[in-house]
Design a protein around this motif. Structure first.
Motif: not given
Length: 128
Positions: A44-49, A59-63, A80-81
């Motif tokens: 929610q905080s990274m993607l914001m819809g 990248t932040g979510f993957v980490r 990523y893939d």
């Protein structure tokens, strides 16, 4: 509280307890709703819809995902893939809402079980 409302609350409580015991014979148990909630909050905080369920995750979510994996959360690694179904579900939920509901938790665990069935042990254990 009236009897009707009490019955409804008890039914929901029983369903939630039963749904929390989803497990796979080789991969273990699906993480509980509170662990998934942490990842929904991050999404929610990274993607914001903005995430629509396709393409590379941020990248932040993957980490963050792989950090939770390395700290012992029973989830498959993410690349990523090669994004696990449960990660896609978390990103989609996080792009729409902040709270993980019981029905969304069931969806995430169903996707987790699909990943557990389809992924080999090497890919499951990958820690990015």
């Amino acid at each position: 509280m009236n009897k009707r409302k009490l019955r409804q609350v008890l039914r929901e409580s029983i369903r939630s307890v039963l749904s929390e015991s989803v497990s796979h014979p080789e991969k273990g148990e699906c993480p509980d709703i509170y662990e998934w909630q942490k990842l929904v909050s991050i999404a929610q905080s990274m993607l914001m819809g903005r995430y629509r369920g396709y393409g590379e995750p941020p990248t932040g979510f993957v980490r963050a995902w792989n950090r939770y994996k390395s700290k012992g959360m029973n989830i498959p690694g993410i690349l990523y893939d090669s994004v696990p179904n449960c990660a896609t579900a978390i990103m989609q939920i996080g792009s729409q809402q902040y709270e993980l509901t019981q029905s969304d938790y069931k969806i995430v665990c169903d996707n987790w079980m699909t990943d557990a069935d389809e992924m080999d042990q090497f890919d499951w254990d990958y820690e990015g």
